[in-house]
Design an enzyme around this catalytic site. Structure first.
Site, mmCIF file in Angstrom:
data_model
loop_
_atom_site.group_PDB
_atom_site.id
_atom_site.type_symbol
_atom_site.label_atom_id
_atom_site.label_comp_id
_atom_site.label_asym_id
_atom_site.label_seq_id
_atom_site.Cartn_x
_atom_site.Cartn_y
_atom_site.Cartn_z
ATOM 1 N N ARG B 257 0.866 -1.182 0.000
ATOM 2 C CA ARG B 257 0.000 0.000 0.000
ATOM 3 C C ARG B 257 0.901 1.230 0.000
ATOM 4 O O ARG B 257 1.514 1.557 1.012
ATOM 5 C CB ARG B 257 -0.886 -0.031 1.257
ATOM 6 C CG ARG B 257 -2.129 0.850 1.159
ATOM 7 C CD ARG B 257 -2.794 0.978 2.514
ATOM 8 N NE ARG B 257 -2.017 1.837 3.375
ATOM 9 C CZ ARG B 257 -1.915 1.699 4.695
ATOM 10 N NH1 ARG B 257 -2.544 0.737 5.330
ATOM 11 N NH2 ARG B 257 -1.180 2.538 5.407
ATOM 12 N N HIS B 261 -3.616 4.617 4.691
ATOM 13 C CA HIS B 261 -4.855 3.828 4.611
ATOM 14 C C HIS B 261 -5.945 4.629 3.906
ATOM 15 O O HIS B 261 -6.575 4.165 2.966
ATOM 16 C CB HIS B 261 -5.276 3.438 6.032
ATOM 17 C CG HIS B 261 -6.654 2.890 6.146
ATOM 18 N ND1 HIS B 261 -7.019 1.699 5.552
ATOM 19 C CD2 HIS B 261 -7.757 3.345 6.782
ATOM 20 C CE1 HIS B 261 -8.300 1.447 5.828
ATOM 21 N NE2 HIS B 261 -8.760 2.436 6.564
ATOM 22 N N TYR B 270 3.880 5.061 11.571
ATOM 23 C CA TYR B 270 4.138 3.627 11.742
ATOM 24 C C TYR B 270 5.025 2.986 10.672
ATOM 25 O O TYR B 270 5.257 1.801 10.713
ATOM 26 C CB TYR B 270 2.816 2.857 11.860
ATOM 27 C CG TYR B 270 1.826 3.097 10.724
ATOM 28 C CD1 TYR B 270 1.948 2.409 9.521
ATOM 29 C CD2 TYR B 270 0.781 4.019 10.864
ATOM 30 C CE1 TYR B 270 1.054 2.616 8.484
ATOM 31 C CE2 TYR B 270 -0.127 4.234 9.831
ATOM 32 C CZ TYR B 270 0.006 3.536 8.648
ATOM 33 O OH TYR B 270 -0.866 3.743 7.632
#
Lengths: 353, 377
Positions: B257, B261, B270
């Protein structure tokens, strides 16, 4: 999960019908389990898209024998056992209904249906709305529910409030073998998902059942006055209908005429029938087994209060289960609404004024 | 006895490496050049759709967009592997796959724009509504395929999910039901290494997600998720297997990805930028472009045509998202049940009266502010 309920022995109920036999005469005497079996068989025979599946519904015929003989008569592709996974059962039923089938699935017990909760609430209930009516889910989720059978923990929940609180679900609860037959056939014909709650205490109750009347879709959403009376109205459903009728019989000996309304369909609620009944007597008691807080009984009481206020002689009373987890078998009789508790509530309806 | 056939390979299947060079594979033949050109054309469109949607979020025209930027090869291959009568069960991150199945881009974005919960007719496109809860749609896919099997229809269902969804119970139940009933479903997991912020290592201790298949008695395969040629070869095989009665299988695509998100997420909290940067080298578009150019299958002219087509889609998307559709509040009540209940009818009457009073107040006071509505009461 282990099935630990104390099902009543087969020998005690020799009258259970053989489902694969010749057509029954017009009003054969059936148990509620037998009436449900007959409704399933008649729908399987009438419509190839009807399928029955769940846990132990095949060779065993269900832990309550409700699906007895269906696999033998209709074949493994029409009535079959699944892996032991309730979300899987409801989730695949949704996919089947999306693809032209009319699945009728069995949850083995009320509390064992909870793993399927997300599928029921987030998908079965919402698919039509989500797709602007492009995808309807004609499916029935049968759930044996409620207490009164001496079942151990996880076998006696009254879980109707969870389903009734979910827009998109139609929730039906029969109290007689005839209604079990009539309402289940109507539920299978229904265009939307139906949660069909079967009071397991009544599985072995017997009554004449007419299986010849044409399926009437309007039976869903229709309450019924099951006992006429002029002094007070008991509004109830499921296994509590019998308790209410018993209470009414006792009240009659005490000089009070009690009317009893069987709600039959919890969603959509037949407000018109209920309000008309309550307005006529001016007093109402709502009876149900489930814990009373934020319950179907609460909703019925609130609706009656809002819409019948000027006709009421007394506040609407509720007689429900306690707000505790369902009782262990040896304490069950203290938990369940019984005739005395119902009569006490009737007694409190401001008769002195 | 355990069949080795059910186990995935140690390394994902790859047919074209990140430099665009063809790699030979003992099992999977490369798709035809025509098919790869078609796939590349769809990749260009998919990338453009992703980037346009992210821009529309920044402009406030979309409420949210979970981008599949970097995962376009998976999106395109999932759509192209299916025949017209087959069904796709996508997730919220699979808009590009939905569009590649011919759904109008504007219709596919109705959910993310906030106009309704889904914008297309699943039966028209053979695409289920994009699922927002994780893994729940996998069970619908299995039931859908089971129904087709019972009627003897040749439908194949491809069900998509991400690595995070493989931790959900419904993933397990769907795999198990599919295998037990031997239904024609291809489970296609896009392992993009993150479930919002949580890395794959917190989802599973299995050697790979594809290894889970053997536990259900179905084959699992791993594939380079940024290699559209390998994806097409592996998914074609899985679809063909399902169609010919071979039952379900699990395909795990290794991808990444590239963006957060959604726009509401901050992925700098993160993961390191270097980790993201490393995947730029493996971009699915650049390697296919290099491959097809090297093979002489596309030239500047073809690229210009593809880019212009993609721009057309983006323009149509912008125009559709910039329009203000008239939403009908009565729709809230229309589709809950096939027949409106008396209770819903009465609630709609109440809302309609509110709207009528507000409109009346707006007309008489020459204002439509909430204050005007209050005043009318």
């Amino acid at each position: 999960m282990t099935m630990l309920e104390t099902r009543k022995s087969e020998t005690a109920h020799p009258a259970r019908p053989a489902p694969s036999g010749p057509p029954a005469p017009e009003a054969s005497v059936l148990t509620m389990a037998g009436a449900i079996n007959r409704a399933l068989a008649d729908e399987l025979a009438a419509d190839d898209s009807v399928l029955v599946f769940g846990e132990d519904v095949g060779a065993l015929g269900g832990v309550f024998r409700v699906t007895d003989g269906l696999t033998a008569r209709f074949g493994e592709s029409r009535c079959f056992d699944t892996p032991l996974a309730e979300s899987g059962i409801v989730g695949t039923a949704i996919g089947m209904a999306m693809n032209g089938m009319r699945p009728v699935v069995e949850m083995q017990f009320d509390a064992f249906a909870y793993p399927a909760f997300e599928q029921v609430v987030s998908h079965a209930a919402k698919m039509s709305n989500r797709t602007r009516g492009a995808v309807h889910l004609p499916m029935v989720i049968r759930i044996p529910f409620g207490g009164g059978i001496g079942g151990v923990e996880h076998h006696c929940d009254s879980s109707e409030a969870y389903y009734v609180h979910t827009p998109g679900l139609t929730v039906v609860c029969p109290a007689t073998p005839q209604d079990a037959y009539t309402l289940l056939r109507a539920a299978i014909h229904h265009p939307d998902p139906v949660v069909f709650l079967e009071p397991k205490k009544l599985y072995w109750s017997k009554a004449p059942v007419d299986t010849t009347a044409p399926v009437d879709a309007a039976e869903i959403g229709r309450a019924r006055v099951v006992r006429e009376g002029t002094d007070a109205t008991i509004v109830t459903y499921g296994a509590s209908v019998g308790v209410a009728l018993d209470a009414a019989a006792v009240a009659e000996t005490e000089g009070r005429s009690i009317q009893v309304v069987d709600v039959r369909t919890l969603t959509p609620c037949d407000d018109a029938t209920i309000f008309e009944a309550v307005r006529a007597t001016g007093r109402a008691v709502v009876v149900a087994e489930a814990p009373g807080f934020a319950s179907v009984a609460s909703e019925l009481a609130a609706r009656i209060g809002e819409h019948c206020f000027t006709h009421l002689e007394a506040p609407v009373r509720r007689v429900t289960g306690f707000d505790t987890p369902f009782a262990p078998p040896k304490l069950e009789r203290h938990y369940l609404p019984d005739v005395d508790r119902v009569l006490d509530a009737v007694d409190s309806l401001h008769w002195e004024d | 006895m355990i069949s080795d056939d059910l186990l995935p390979r140690e390394t994902p299947v790859q047919l074209i490496d990140e430099h665009g060079t063809a790699v030979s594979d003992p099992r999977y033949a490369p798709p035809s050049t025509e098919r790869l050109v078609e796939a590349y054309r769809a990749l260009v469109q998919g990338r453009r759709v992703n980037d346009q949607c992210s821009a529309l979020v920044r402009q406030g025209r979309l409420a949210v967009y979970p981008s599949s930027h970097g995962q376009e090869a998976c999106q395109v291959a999932a759509a192209l592997a299916l025949g017209d009568d087959d069904w796709l069960f996508p997730t919220y991150r699979d808009s590009v796959a939905v569009i590649a199945r011919s759904v109008d881009p504007a219709q596919s974005l109705v959910l993310l724009r906030g106009d309704w919960h889904s914008g297309y007719d699943p039966k028209e496109f053979h695409v289920a509504p994009q699922a927002t809860p994780l893994a729940t749609q996998l069970l619908h896919a299995v039931g859908f395929a089971h129904a087709a099997t019972l009627r003897g229809e040749p439908t194949v269902v491809l069900a998509m999910c991400g690595d995070g969804a493989t931790s959900e119970g419904d993933f397990h139940e769907a795999m198990n039901f599919a295998a037990v009933f031997h239904v024609p479903v291809v489970f296609f997991v896009q392992n993009n290494e993150f479930a919002i912020s949580v890395p794959l290592s917190r989802q599973t201790a299995a050697p790979s997600l594809a290894h889970k298949a053997i536990g259900y008695g179905m084959p699992g395969e791993r594939v380079d998720g940024n290699d559209v040629a390998a994806l097409l070869a592996v998914l074609d095989t899985a679809v063909e297997r399902a169609r010919s009665g071979g039952g379900p299988s699990l395909v795990e695509a290794h991808t990444y990805r590239m963006q957060a998100h959604t726009n509401a997420d901050d992925d700098t909290r993160y993961r390191a930028r270097e980790a993201v940067q490393a995947w730029v080298e493996r971009d699915p578009l650049t390697r296919m472009q290099a491959h097809l150019r090297g093979a002489g299958a596309i030239d500047d002219e073809a690229e210009a045509v593809f880019a212009a087509e993609a721009e057309q889609v983006a323009t149509a998307l912008r125009e559709a998202m910039n329009a203000e559709p008239e939403l009908d509040p009565e729709d809230l009540f229309r589709f809950v049940y096939a027949e409106r209940t008396p209770q819903l009818e009465s609630q709609w009457r109440m809302l309609r009266d509110e709207l009528d009073r507000a409109a009346m107040a707006g007309t008489t006071a020459g204002a439509t502010s909430p204050g005007a509505t209050e005043g009318a009461r």
